[in-house]
Write an enzyme that holds these catalytic residues in place. Sequence first.
Site, PDB file in Angstrom:
ATOM      1  N   CYS A  86       2.748  -6.628   4.577  1.00  0.00           N
ATOM      2  CA  CYS A  86       1.854  -5.471   4.501  1.00  0.00           C
ATOM      3  C   CYS A  86       2.435  -4.227   5.155  1.00  0.00           C
ATOM      4  CB  CYS A  86       0.514  -5.793   5.158  1.00  0.00           C
ATOM      5  SG  CYS A  86      -0.170  -7.400   4.724  1.00  0.00           S
ATOM      6  N   HIS A 343      -4.959  -2.957  -1.897  1.00  0.00           N
ATOM      7  CA  HIS A 343      -3.829  -3.092  -0.984  1.00  0.00           C
ATOM      8  C   HIS A 343      -2.585  -3.563  -1.741  1.00  0.00           C
ATOM      9  CE1 HIS A 343      -1.327  -4.165   2.296  1.00  0.00           C
ATOM     10  NE2 HIS A 343      -1.878  -5.304   2.663  1.00  0.00           N
TER      11      HIS A 343
END
Length: 395
Positions: A86, A343
Amino acid sequence: MKNVCIVGGLRSFIGVEKGMYKHLAAEEIGADVVKALLKKFPVPISDIDGIIMGNSVGGCGNGARLLTLEAGLPESIPALTVDTQCGSGLEAMAIAAAKIEAGLGNVFIAGGAESCSTKPVRTRSENHPDYKADGNNIYNVAKFVPGTPDELTMFRGAEGVAVKWQMQKDELDMWALRSHRLAADAQASGILNDIIIAPHMRDRDKDVTKDETIRPKISEKLLKRLQPLVPGGKFITAGNACLTQDGAAFVIICSKEYAYKHNLHVEAELVDVLSVGVDPNFSPASTVPVVEKLLDRNNLSVSDITAWEFNEAFAVIDILATRELGIPEQRYNIFGGAIAYGHPYGASGGIITLHLLKALELLEPAQKEAYGICSIAAAGGIGTAMLVRKVEDEL
């Protein structure tokens, strides 16, 4: 860092996995963003010292190099792909900034691109210690914690944070509603339009005109009906966790000397960026110590920061930000967060950086200078945060 500037950046519209970009690879989405970036900002292609791309689930080897070639840029431009899951996009920017500080170049394009829609099917080799004799060796989620592979690791981590910090399900859902409401408002107003481009589409009859997963009409009643994602859990649902997405976001980073010499207007100075590790079983919690360390290292307090952007992979992160760090809600994720936008792992660092720069334009515009912080809690328990300073005066 005393010598690094962000000239500006762009992102794509963000699409849900197997949605509008289902036939586009990460390097194709990213190439369109990079091409648009170089058209918008007056930086000669011949001056680009490298392209650094965050990417987590791609299968194209050095995807940044492929992106560079897809964009039609000179073969002489080197490229590097970064994978910290991430946090990959922010880490790409950190590497670019470090290269500039070290005198290894003056201008870099950094950020990330991700395509969950076209990610390869992954399977364990029979030589791997986690190989299963029953032949069930296809997996979707990388292994983030030692021991038996667990596809629900990230959800369990968020569930554990909710329990440990005594959060309430209704509280998490309220943050999810806020995210969609603010994102819908931003979409309707067009406030982000100048930082978004629509990638070239393949096999579609209509153009892309908006981020795909913002839900203006999502309701508390709907969120209450959603079932927990972790067996035996009660907090984390598909409503207060982000979806998996496709998208890309990049910025141009250069030295102050280069910006001055070429009379460039810069969006902000990149002041500092760092990462901190925590227990990987509570990975969302990494956003707290990394922000605390960043503030301490720069002799700043929460009240000194004008705008904040956190990658809202789970609503638990919103509560950690506002309750544990004491960030004022009116300065936090003012355009909504990843629960609404989604995301696209490697691209998220670039996305929140661009949203942060836009927030700095809007909050207290009369200030001659303003600080902003963006932060990502990454899989495996690594938090990354970046501090920027917006200065109105020309360099």
